[in-house]
Design a protein around this motif. Structure first.
Motif, PDB file in Angstrom:
ATOM      1  N   SER A   1       0.839  -1.205   0.000  1.00 41.12           N
ATOM      2  CA  SER A   1       0.000   0.000   0.000  1.00 41.12           C
ATOM      3  C   SER A   1       0.869   1.248   0.000  1.00 41.12           C
ATOM      4  CB  SER A   1      -0.929   0.001   1.217  1.00 41.12           C
ATOM      5  OG  SER A   1      -1.820  -1.102   1.175  1.00 41.12           O
TER       6      SER A   1
ATOM      7  N   GLU B   1       2.100   1.903  -3.496  1.00 40.74           N
ATOM      8  CA  GLU B   1       1.063   2.541  -4.312  1.00 40.74           C
ATOM      9  C   GLU B   1       0.949   4.026  -3.986  1.00 40.74           C
ATOM     10  OE1 GLU B   1      -1.031   1.015  -6.739  1.00 40.74           O
ATOM     11  OE2 GLU B   1       0.561  -0.480  -6.538  1.00 40.74           O
TER      12      GLU B   1
ATOM     13  N   HIS C   1       1.576   7.251  -6.452  1.00 40.26           N
ATOM     14  CA  HIS C   1       0.556   8.276  -6.642  1.00 40.26           C
ATOM     15  C   HIS C   1       1.101   9.661  -6.299  1.00 40.26           C
ATOM     16  CE1 HIS C   1      -3.266  10.338  -6.660  1.00 40.26           C
ATOM     17  NE2 HIS C   1      -3.161  10.636  -5.378  1.00 40.26           N
TER      18      HIS C   1
ATOM     19  N   PRO D   1      -4.034   5.410  -6.036  1.00 39.25           N
ATOM     20  CA  PRO D   1      -3.371   4.240  -5.458  1.00 39.25           C
ATOM     21  C   PRO D   1      -4.217   2.986  -5.629  1.00 39.25           C
ATOM     22  CG  PRO D   1      -3.452   6.074  -3.888  1.00 39.25           C
ATOM     23  CD  PRO D   1      -4.372   6.412  -5.019  1.00 39.25           C
TER      24      PRO D   1
ATOM     25  N   THR E   1      -3.249  -3.458  -7.229  1.00 38.89           N
ATOM     26  CA  THR E   1      -1.950  -2.812  -7.041  1.00 38.89           C
ATOM     27  C   THR E   1      -1.060  -2.996  -8.264  1.00 38.89           C
ATOM     28  OG1 THR E   1      -1.074  -4.805  -5.979  1.00 38.89           O
ATOM     29  CG2 THR E   1      -2.044  -3.141  -4.555  1.00 38.89           C
ATOM     30  N   GLN E   2      -0.104  -2.081  -8.415  1.00 41.33           N
ATOM     31  CA  GLN E   2       0.808  -2.121  -9.558  1.00 41.33           C
ATOM     32  C   GLN E   2       1.827  -3.252  -9.448  1.00 41.33           C
ATOM     33  OE1 GLN E   2       1.058   0.343 -12.276  1.00 41.33           O
ATOM     34  NE2 GLN E   2      -1.052   0.545 -11.556  1.00 41.33           N
TER      35      GLN E   2
END
Length: 694
Positions: A22, A25, A29, A37, A45-46
């Protein structure tokens, strides 16, 4: 030509579920790389790209993403590596640490300092990786400021100055407020921490002189980069509170790698390997110096030392006078066919990759994780994570093709070199070594989703090792059907020295290929000792050698039935080596872990009783009021059971921290492992099989 800003390869590390993905993300951002995010809970999530990662909300594979921070005149390109937090995937963490310039260790403001957090910071400090601490989840109910900071200074490091405070902690409106030059209390606490390692500051502090704020910040940066101080930032990856001060800390307190224009010798390391859509290998390379260019041929090789620490892995054949030489399997050359460099949240195709950068490289067909590209680093950090101590048998489903299964497992082992495969040709079984039950689930799911293969596993067992306890000799001369003479001596070597092969015969007494065949077979055969376990820490010396020179008939046709070949030595050596090992004798040892348990003082007695039942050897408990801690050595086979039973004995307050501590002799009847070879311990059967295969 592209302009290259200073770069920083940053690792995000934490105990599982502390919020590091988190945080990744949120950083992306805040840097403007993504519009919003992603959510671990929603699987958006990326960096968690695997389907199982998204379902379980955990990170399994290291992921790399890049973003810039700082104003245009002082910009730093951050290559962020999001690493797993679950102990079953500690091998992924190990590989990431070798390429980091700095790290952020995430701690939960709710759960506080957890077991894996301690292990990670100890490792980061030992490897000299500058680390910031980010206390996450200040917006959650139960979040604590003073208690968490106290845990950090007591359990992690006393040199952990808080870089700000929190208003409204434990609520959705929680805000992280950074300290500034006007905060006298912060300046005083910072001076106290820095004075421990700075004599000039210490003198000024003792004399009561005012230290300029700029001097304090410079000292903080210097000591952070020297791994002496670990600044603490508070915030929330979900709301974004406190992320901006953290990014300023990353930019100003952690070391940068400045682009050197490709100067210096080519040197990089491979920390991840994956397969592309066409099955081609893609190597993730961290560059330390020089430049890696497309269409150039580059040397690629193994870093000295293998997973067992054997001298053989370093590629040296030691002669009787201590001279060494290359045995012919040194670095190879590969042509780089494509390069992609991580840049501002994406990857861009480039013609080269330079020092400090991380790139995906195509064309290194034989590459493995841990290989070096160009020149090997002489100052490469030494990682001390545990080897896999568990093993299971892979059971293919009724519709599963065994050949496809073996190929798929080989590819998985290729991506994770600490996953070991043993093929039992006699029983047609494949053994898989791993760290834990979660890893087993990941492998099962990966085989199903990526390869379409249905498998199950047998019960997990512990992997033991064997060590020689005496000196033994073996000797055979022209034993039918072999045309050759081999004499070997086996003796113990110091712990951690691995397996060394040496000669007491002249190197010119027979063709070098025959010596090479004996050496390679020795290392292969010692994968299974007298009771089937890998043999560690021994020296094998060749004491006798002989061969039949090349024989020809009158018409000059080579007759291999009258001449020695490498196969003679490969097939004879296991018999001789096992005779020598039997004469030396071996001791079976089981893996043990060092554990530290923190628990309520009134739970000490039942916990000590539990440790006794689990064959652990505890030290002297340390009691501090209502809490106590006890350290112990416990067999790896009992560690999982300890984790299961501890909460019930401690009202859920007990915490166990473990780290691999080596091996200790097995008490009672030593366990044996089924052999996967033709068993040279049974001479008659071995000779029958080998003769039939010739």
């Amino acid at each position: 030509m592209l302009s290259h800003t200073p770069s920083l390869n940053l690792g995000i590390l934490a105990h599982v579920d502390a919020g590091k993905t988190s945080l990744t993300e949120r950083l992306l951002h805040a840097a403007g790389v993504i519009d919003a995010p992603g959510s671990v809970d929603e699987g958006s999530t990326q960096t968690d790209s695997l389907a199982l990662e998204r379902r379980r909300g955990i990170t399994i594979k290291s992921a790399v993403v890049s973003f810039p921070i700082g104003p245009p005149g002082d910009r730093v390109t951050v290559n962020l590596i999001d690493t797993p937090g679950h102990p079953d995937f500690i091998a992924e963490v190990e590989r990431a640490l070798g390429v980091l310039d700095g790290a952020v260790l995430v701690v939960s403001a709710v759960e506080g300092v957890q077991a894996q957090t301690r292990i990670l910071l100890r490792t980061l400090r030992r490897l000299g990786i500058p680390t910031l601490i980010f206390v996450n989840k200040i917006d959650r109910g139960g979040a604590r400021f003073d208690a968490t900071l106290r845990q950090i200074t007591q359990r992690l490091t006393p040199a952990a100055p808080a870089m700000g405070t929190v208003h409204g902690i434990g609520t959705r409106q929680a805000r992280a407020l950074p300290h500034g030059p006007g905060d006298d209390g912060f300046r005083r606490r910072l001076a106290e921490v820095l004075a421990e390692q700075d004599d000039e500051l210490l003198g000024a502090y003792v004399e009561g002189a005012s230290v300029p704020y700029r001097r304090l910040i410079r000292g903080l940066s210097e000591q952070t980069r020297a791994c002496l101080v670990h600044p603490v930032f508070f915030g929330s990856a979900v709301t974004g509170a406190g992320v901006s001060p953290l990014m300023d800390g990353i930019r100003t307190l952690l070391p940068r790698v400045r682009e050197g224009g490709g100067r210096g010798p080519l040197s990089g390391t491979v920390f991840k390997v994956e397969r592309g859509g066409a099955g081609e290998k893609i190597a993730y390379v961290r560059m330390f110096s020089g430049a890696l260019r497309v269409r150039e041929r580059v040397p690629v090789g193994r870093v000295p030392g293998g997973p067992d620490g054997s001298a053989y892995a370093s590629g040296r054949l030691v002669g009787e006078r201590g001279a060494d030489r290359e045995p012919g399997h040194g670095p190879y050359e590969s042509k780089v066919t494509a390069v992609e460099v991580f840049h501002e949240g994406a990857v861009e195709r480039r013609s080269e990759v330079r020092a400090g950068e991380i790139a995906k490289v195509w064309g290194l067909g034989e590459v493995r994780i841990g290989d070096w590209v160009g020149e090997a680093r002489k100052d490469s950090p030494d990682a001390h994570f545990a080897p896999p101590t568990l093993e299971t048998v892979v059971v293919p489903g009724t519709e599963t093709d065994r050949g496809a299964l073996h190929l798929a497992l080989a590819q998985l082992a290729e991506q994770d070199p600490l996953i070991g495969l043993r093929q039992d040709d006699v029983r047609g079984e494949v053994y898989l070594s791993l760290y834990g039950e979660v890893q087993k689930e990941v492998i099962q799911t990966t085989l199903a989703e990526e390869f379409g293969l249905d498998v199950a596993f047998r019960e997990t067992t512990t992997i033991c090792v064997e060590r020689p306890v005496g000196v033994g000799h073996g000797y055979e001369k022209d034993l039918p059907p072999f045309l050759g003479t081999v004499g070997l001596r086996v003796e113990p070597a110091p712990p951690g020295s691995g397996v060394a092969f040496g000669l007491e015969v002249e190197l010119g007494s027979m063709p070098y290929a025959f010596f090479k065949a004996v050496e390679e077979t020795v290392h292969e055969t010692l994968g299974q000792g007298l009771r089937g376990w890998r043999v560690l820490d021994c020296k094998v010396t060749m004491t006798h050698s002989g061969y039949w020179p090349r024989q020809s008939h009158a018409h000059a046709t080579f007759d291999k039935s009258m001449s020695s070949t490498a196969r003679d030595f490969r097939q004879l050596t296991p018999l001789v080596l096992m005779d020598a090992l039997r004469g030396a004798g071996t001791r079976v040892e089981e893996p043990v872990h060092h554990v530290r348990l923190d628990l309520p003082a009134d739970a000490l007695s039942p916990v000590l009783s539990l440790l006794g039942r689990l064959r652990a050897v505890p030290g002297t408990p340390e009691i501090r009021g209502a809490v106590c801690s006890v350290e112990a050595e416990i067999p790896a086979a009992s560690l999982h059971r300890l984790g299961q039973l501890l909460p019930g004995l401690t009202r859920g307050e007990g915490v166990v921290e473990s780290s691999f501590a080596g091996y200790r002799p097995v008490t009672g009847e030593p366990p044996a492992r089924p052999r996967t070879d033709h068993n040279p311990l049974h001479r008659k059967e071995y000779l029958l099989v080998v003769t039939r295969l010739r």
